[in-house]
Design an enzyme around this catalytic site. Structure first.
Site, PDB file in Angstrom:
ATOM      1  N   TYR A 170      -1.899  -0.759  10.120  1.00 42.28           N
ATOM      2  CA  TYR A 170      -1.829  -1.441   8.748  1.00 42.28           C
ATOM      3  C   TYR A 170      -0.488  -0.892   8.168  1.00 42.28           C
ATOM      4  CZ  TYR A 170      -3.855  -1.610   3.880  1.00 42.28           C
ATOM      5  OH  TYR A 170      -3.681  -1.968   2.552  1.00 42.28           O
ATOM      6  N   SER A 225       0.861  -1.180   0.032  1.00 43.06           N
ATOM      7  CA  SER A 225       0.035   0.110  -0.137  1.00 43.06           C
ATOM      8  C   SER A 225       0.992   1.196  -0.114  1.00 43.06           C
ATOM      9  CB  SER A 225      -1.002   0.106   1.153  1.00 43.06           C
ATOM     10  OG  SER A 225      -1.586   1.210   1.462  1.00 43.06           O
TER      11      SER A 225
END
Length: 261
Positions: free
Chosen positions: A161, A148
């Protein structure tokens, strides 16, 4: 488009938005696709659509946080479709809160899905890839990890995350070094904001979904939120012979949101 004829590809989270788009693109290029997902119904829907279009695919239930399930799914996929040529680690999950409002139980689940789950997949698949590297005519294997842009630049409300995805980037670079001698490449694709169920949850968590989406659109140079079909091109490039001399690299697919020199 490169041909993946007679190659077996595993895609984790294959029943979701980016995962499903990636499965369909590999199948269109001739691959035999193993659709891994904890939601067998979602995985089967993707596999059925591929088969209806003349492609080869099979669905496998797999919770990547459970090593026994991972080993069983990899074994069955290999028996049904053949030795694994490409592994795409795409499965992920997030909770959208400021770090101080998260709980240790949430950290544990985030780490289990976004980092430990990927470790399980590598540990289950790599030995077979390494063993095949000793065979005559070895053409190399490919691993593509989906991280990401949160790993590269951070993202408010996604601290753990982002930490997991940052760890996945570093892990990928290390494996790229360890397995270069086996002809195995390991690369990373980092999506930016993409119109998936995960992004919908992110918007809901912000409390004002429409306002947040408009803010993202204004900040993305290409002027729109990414779509799942924007990702498979980069993923298939890293998996293809065109990228045979590319390893340990990170590519952002974010419409220019996070440009890096």
């Amino acid at each position: 488009m490169s041909s993946f004829d007679n190659q077996t590809v595993i895609v984790t989270g294959g029943g979701g938005g980016i995962g499903g788009a990636t499965c369909r693109r590999f199948a269109a290029a001739g691959a035999k696709v193993a659709v891994f997902d904890r939601d067998l119904g979602a995985a089967q829907k993707v596999a059925d659509a591929i088969q209806a279009s003349g492609g080869q695919a099979a669905a496998f239930p797999c919770d990547i946080t459970d090593r026994a399930q991972v080993d069983a799914a990899v074994k069955t996929a290999t028996e049904q479709l053949g030795p694994i040529d490409v592994l795409v680690n795409n499965a992920g999950w997030d909770v959208f809160k400021p770090f101080t409002k998260t709980s240790p139980d949430e950290w544990a689940r985030l780490i289990a899905i976004n980092l430990t789950g990927a470790l399980h997949m590598h540990h289950a698949v790599l030995p077979g890839m390494v063993a095949r590297s000793k065979e005559a005519g070895w053409r190399g294997a490919r691993i593509v990890n989906i991280a990401s842009d949160a790993a590269r630049v951070g993202s408010s409300g996604e601290a753990v995350y982002a930490a997991c995805k940052g760890g996945l980037v570093s892990f990928s670079k290390t494996l790229a070094r360890e397995h270069a001698r086996h002809g195995i490449t390991v690369n990373v694709v980092c999506p930016g904001p993409t119109d998936t169920a995960l992004f919908a949850d992110y918007k809901e968590g912000a409390g004002n979904p429409e306002k947040l989406e408009e803010a993202f659109k204004r900040s993305i140079p290409l002027g729109r939120i990414g779509q799942p079909d924007d990702l498979p091109g980069a993923i298939l490039f890293f998996a293809s012979p065109d990228a045979a001399f590319v390893t340990g690299q990170v590519l952002s697919v974010s419409g220019g949101l996070t440009m890096n020199g």
